[in-house]
Write an enzyme that holds these catalytic residues in place. Structure first.
Site, PDB file in Angstrom:
ATOM      1  N   ARG A  80       3.176   0.216  -5.353  1.00  0.00           N
ATOM      2  CA  ARG A  80       3.120  -0.437  -4.040  1.00  0.00           C
ATOM      3  C   ARG A  80       1.843  -1.248  -3.837  1.00  0.00           C
ATOM      4  NH1 ARG A  80       6.760   1.640  -0.527  1.00  0.00           N
ATOM      5  NH2 ARG A  80       5.566   0.852   1.225  1.00  0.00           N
ATOM      6  N   ASN A 111      -0.908   1.939   5.892  1.00  0.00           N
ATOM      7  CA  ASN A 111      -0.115   0.894   5.231  1.00  0.00           C
ATOM      8  C   ASN A 111       0.419  -0.021   6.327  1.00  0.00           C
ATOM      9  OD1 ASN A 111       1.729  -0.591   3.684  1.00  0.00           O
ATOM     10  ND2 ASN A 111       3.301   0.996   3.858  1.00  0.00           N
ATOM     11  N   GLY A 112       0.070  -1.307   6.263  1.00  0.00           N
ATOM     12  CA  GLY A 112       0.563  -2.231   7.293  1.00  0.00           C
ATOM     13  C   GLY A 112      -0.562  -3.127   7.760  1.00  0.00           C
ATOM     14  N   LYS A 130       5.416  -3.828  -5.275  1.00  0.00           N
ATOM     15  CA  LYS A 130       6.860  -3.626  -5.343  1.00  0.00           C
ATOM     16  C   LYS A 130       7.536  -3.843  -3.992  1.00  0.00           C
ATOM     17  CE  LYS A 130      10.491  -2.045  -7.681  1.00  0.00           C
ATOM     18  NZ  LYS A 130      11.002  -3.054  -8.624  1.00  0.00           N
ATOM     19  N   CYS A 153       0.841  -1.187   0.000  1.00  0.00           N
ATOM     20  CA  CYS A 153       0.000   0.000   0.000  1.00  0.00           C
ATOM     21  C   CYS A 153       0.885   1.248   0.000  1.00  0.00           C
ATOM     22  CB  CYS A 153      -0.933   0.119   1.209  1.00  0.00           C
ATOM     23  SG  CYS A 153      -2.053  -1.253   1.417  1.00  0.00           S
ATOM     24  N   GLU A 211      16.350 -16.144 -12.782  1.00  0.00           N
ATOM     25  CA  GLU A 211      15.863 -14.768 -12.855  1.00  0.00           C
ATOM     26  C   GLU A 211      15.061 -14.550 -14.146  1.00  0.00           C
ATOM     27  OE1 GLU A 211      15.325 -12.459 -10.970  1.00  0.00           O
ATOM     28  OE2 GLU A 211      15.260 -10.621 -12.165  1.00  0.00           O
ATOM     29  N   HIS A 242      17.922 -35.427 -14.150  1.00  0.00           N
ATOM     30  CA  HIS A 242      17.405 -36.020 -12.903  1.00  0.00           C
ATOM     31  C   HIS A 242      15.906 -35.760 -12.732  1.00  0.00           C
ATOM     32  CE1 HIS A 242      21.455 -37.037 -11.710  1.00  0.00           C
ATOM     33  NE2 HIS A 242      21.823 -35.801 -11.998  1.00  0.00           N
ATOM     34  N   TRP A 297      -2.930  -2.519  -1.549  1.00  0.00           N
ATOM     35  CA  TRP A 297      -2.656  -3.936  -1.839  1.00  0.00           C
ATOM     36  C   TRP A 297      -3.378  -4.681  -0.726  1.00  0.00           C
ATOM     37  CZ3 TRP A 297      -0.262  -8.253   0.374  1.00  0.00           C
ATOM     38  CH2 TRP A 297       0.082  -9.277  -0.516  1.00  0.00           C
ATOM     39  N   GLU A 304       6.236 -13.546 -13.720  1.00  0.00           N
ATOM     40  CA  GLU A 304       5.568 -12.484 -12.947  1.00  0.00           C
ATOM     41  C   GLU A 304       4.854 -11.465 -13.818  1.00  0.00           C
ATOM     42  OE1 GLU A 304       8.072  -9.973 -10.505  1.00  0.00           O
ATOM     43  OE2 GLU A 304       9.712 -10.168 -11.924  1.00  0.00           O
ATOM     44  N   LYS A 354      11.158 -13.389 -14.271  1.00  0.00           N
ATOM     45  CA  LYS A 354      10.669 -12.223 -15.020  1.00  0.00           C
ATOM     46  C   LYS A 354       9.481 -12.629 -15.879  1.00  0.00           C
ATOM     47  CE  LYS A 354      12.087  -9.727 -13.257  1.00  0.00           C
ATOM     48  NZ  LYS A 354      12.929  -9.487 -12.167  1.00  0.00           N
TER      49      LYS A 354
HETATM   50  C1  F6R Z   1      10.792  -9.580  -8.969  1.00  0.00           C
HETATM   51  C2  F6R Z   1      10.802  -8.714  -7.826  1.00  0.00           C
HETATM   52  C3  F6R Z   1      10.674  -9.331  -6.473  1.00  0.00           C
HETATM   53  C4  F6R Z   1      11.634  -8.643  -5.500  1.00  0.00           C
HETATM   54  C5  F6R Z   1      11.423  -9.169  -4.081  1.00  0.00           C
HETATM   55  C6  F6R Z   1      12.412  -8.568  -3.111  1.00  0.00           C
HETATM   56  O1  F6R Z   1      10.942  -8.848 -10.149  1.00  0.00           O
HETATM   57  O2  F6R Z   1      10.908  -7.528  -7.953  1.00  0.00           O
HETATM   58  O3  F6R Z   1      10.911 -10.703  -6.532  1.00  0.00           O
HETATM   59  O4  F6R Z   1      12.937  -8.875  -5.922  1.00  0.00           O
HETATM   60  O5  F6R Z   1      10.118  -8.871  -3.670  1.00  0.00           O
HETATM   61  O6  F6R Z   1      12.289  -7.186  -3.063  1.00  0.00           O
HETATM   62  P1  F6R Z   1      13.431  -6.291  -2.443  1.00  0.00           P
HETATM   63  O7  F6R Z   1      14.615  -6.405  -3.335  1.00  0.00           O
HETATM   64  O8  F6R Z   1      12.859  -4.905  -2.409  1.00  0.00           O
HETATM   65  O9  F6R Z   1      13.712  -6.835  -1.082  1.00  0.00           O
END
Ligand code: F6R
Length: 592
Positions: free
Chosen positions: A27, A100-101, A587, A2, A465, A488, A74, A472, A469
């Site tokens: 957020r 937020n929380g 995020k 949020c 990674e 395996h 969120w 997500e 990408k």
């Molecule tokens: C994927 C992504 C998430 C963050 C994860 C950790 O693209 O952005 O997997 O990497 O939520 O976030 P931070 O780096 O802010 O701790």
């Protein structure tokens, strides 16, 4: 998660709040709302869905208010409906709160308030805050907030306004991020700095246990016991251009193309502060890296580098697993928490627990003043600028640069490795140029249902990674795997309908990757490969080939990740998906 924002000053509050919410939407984007005070009355406008739904609902309404608070949600407690959207109010609609929380004891508080005759209109934990403040109010909002806080358990950052004091906002922080922005005759609050960048770069970062009392004329900060606290004013190096799309269709695409700059700034930043690093990795028996998601993948790459360059054993653990596991950790360990936001609760708690057990803790963050920055024994910074797209791209590359430098610092070949690192921004620039054809490759795979991403050695975390990408932002199932493990189990998945992404630069495991490629072809898998531009063998054997520049074998992750980021981006964009705000994600993840 949020985002919250507040404004009190000389200008119209609504456009300022909506603009700030747009920059905070990363957020959370399940619903959005604002509260304004105009002619002594509280106006609440809120809508389920993305911010644009709220903007549509506000069309033609010319509110004149010069004070207001806003929220982008969120959802945690209560589904994303108009009713559950913030701001929340007391029964008489005299107080409005954005939060937020999570208020962990909200059920208990709700029952208590119900017994006293309060009726609730939402399923949120936040609504209790509004009712409590209204009940505690005796003519001074600060005092009412102070008394309310004594009853709250959990992590929160909230802001409140009231019709009784129509120029004042009071906000409080315990666990969730909150900053105050200082203007001329106007002041701001927000969950994160980009929200307020068009108006000011003067920022106060609130600490847990602090309350800010904000009017157009000034800001006073107190602790939860009511004592005044003197705070430093920080001038943020970020500017508004870095928080805007600048002609790109999406923030993610802009941020992918910003990688040479992010790397350049991060590498310069590392070298300019290298002398202040108060430890040698070799002083410790082990390095433990804790992180989540993309930052965890950066940690996995860092492990190979640190072990190779510094000869110190490294373990990389998901922060969420570390906290409730039984990892022996103590004084002889260096624990590095990698987090773009610096606020991820799992990483923060993992570091706290390591610190309590005597380990030396180091944060690697992109956000100065974030919780992990403040709570670690030492902080290393990435200088990638604000990252708005939910999928991490430029901050991943910047994290890699710091981890490479940290390992190289301990090596006998330090100067050679540093020189290699200095050349990375130019190599990434050329990887971006070579990736022009990625969009056409992506075109062929928009209908695929599953992908397997394979790599070995430094390319194994890059495969993970790349798969993250893709899943997500495109919602296509993708699994990253160490190529050597294919036989395996995962090899059973391969048939003519399975695209397999091979990350195969010419390094010490290249020949092994070619053997894996043959095994996939023998089972009719469709191979897309990422390899050095002059690798005709790989190119010929693959159905599709995504070239990267030829680089020193320790630098491959910096270039191989580029086509994978772009591949995921173009697939999601072609599917018409919301690349910057993928469903269900946020995020900054401040819930466990
Ligand atoms: C994927 C992504 C998430 C963050 C994860 C950790 O693209 O952005 O997997 O990497 O939520 O976030 P931070 O780096 O802010 O701790």
């Amino acid at each position: 998660m949020c985002g919250i924002v507040g404004y009190t000053g000389k200008d119209l509050a609504l456009p300022i709040i909506l603009g700030a919410l747009e920059r905070l939407e990363y957020r959370g984007y399940d619903s959005a709302g604002v509260a304004l005070i105009e002619d002594g009355k509280l106006i609440i406008e809120k809508k389920a869905g993305k911010l644009r739904e709220l903007v549509k609902a506000l069309w033609g309404k010319n509110y004149k208010a010069k004070i207001g608070i806003g929220h982008t949600r969120w959802a945690t407690h209560g589904s994303p409906t108009d009713q559950n959207a913030h701001p929340h109010t007391d029964q008489k609609r005299q107080f409005a709160v954005v939060h937020n929380g999570i208020i962990e004891n909200y059920i208990e508080l709700r029952e208590e308030l119900k017994r006293e005759g309060v009726s609730f209109y939402s399923d949120t934990d936040t609504e209790v805050i509004a009712h409590l403040i209204a009940r505690n109010y005796e003519g001074d909002l600060l005092d009412a907030v102070q008394r309310t806080i004594q009853k709250l358990k959990g992590a929160f950052a909230f802001a409140v306004i009231t019709v009784h004091e129509p120029e004042r906002i009071v906000c409080a922080k315990s666990g969730s991020p909150l900053i105050v922005g200082l203007g001329e005759g106007e002041n701001f609050l927000a969950s994160d700095i980009p929200a307020i960048l068009p108006y000011t770069r003067k920022v106060i970062v609130l600490d847990d246990g602090e309350i800010a009392d904000i009017t157009p004329e000034g800001v006073n900060v107190y602790n939860f016991s009511g004592e005044p606290v003197s705070k430093d004013v920080m001038i943020t190096p970020w500017n508004i251009v870095s928080a805007e799309k600048s002609g790109f269709k999406h923030f993610m695409l802009k941020e992918i193309y910003e990688q040479p700059k992010a790397l350049n700034d991060t590498i310069k930043g590392f070298f300019s502060t290298e002398g202040t690093i108060p430890f040698s990795l070799k002083d410790f028996r082990r390095v433990l890296i804790v992180a989540c998601g993309t930052s965890y993948h950066a940690g996995l790459v860092g492990k190979y580098w640190i072990e190779r360059f510094a000869n110190v054993p490294v373990e990389v653990v998901y922060a969420s697993e570390f906290r409730y596991g039984h990892f022996p950790v103590g004084e002889k360990d260096l624990v590095i928490g990698i987090s773009q936001s610096g606020e991820t609760i799992d990483t923060k708690f993992a570091l706290q627990s390591a610190k309590e057990r005597g380990a030396f803790t180091v944060g690697l963050v992109n956000v100065v003043g974030s919780a992990i920055d403040r709570e670690s024994d030492f902080t290393l910074y990435t200088h990638a600028g604000p990252e708005i797209g939910v999928a991490a791209t430029k901050t991943f590359s910047a994290q890699l640069a710091v981890l490479y430098a940290l390992g190289a610092r301990e090596s006998k070949e330090r100067e050679e490795l540093y020189a290699l690192l200095r050349g990375v921004p130019a190599l990434v620039e050329s990887a971006l140029e070579l990736s022009e054809g990625v969009e056409k490759v992506a075109d062929k795979y928009t209908k695929a249902k599953d992908f397997l991403y394979l790599g070995r050695y430094l390319s194994y975390p890059i495969a993970l990674e790349g798969a993250l990408k893709l899943k997500e932002i495109s919602y296509i199932h993708a699994e990253g795997y160490p190529a050597g493990e294919m036989k395996h189990g995962p090899i059973a998945l391969i048939d003519e309908s399975m695209p397999v992404m091979l990350v195969a630069p010419k390094d010490r495991v290249y020949e092994k990757m070619l053997s894996n490629l043959e095994e996939i072809l023998a089972r009719k898998g469709k191979v897309i490969s990422v390899g050095f531009v002059n690798d005709d063998v790989l190119k010929k054997k693959s159905r599709d080939f995504m070239p990267v520049p030829e680089v020193h074998e320790t630098l491959t992750p910096f270039v191989t990740i580029i086509p994978l980021q772009l591949f995921a981006y173009h697939i999601a964009s072609k599917l018409g998906l919301d690349v910057d705000q993928p469903r269900n994600l946020a995020k900054t993840v401040t819930v466990e």
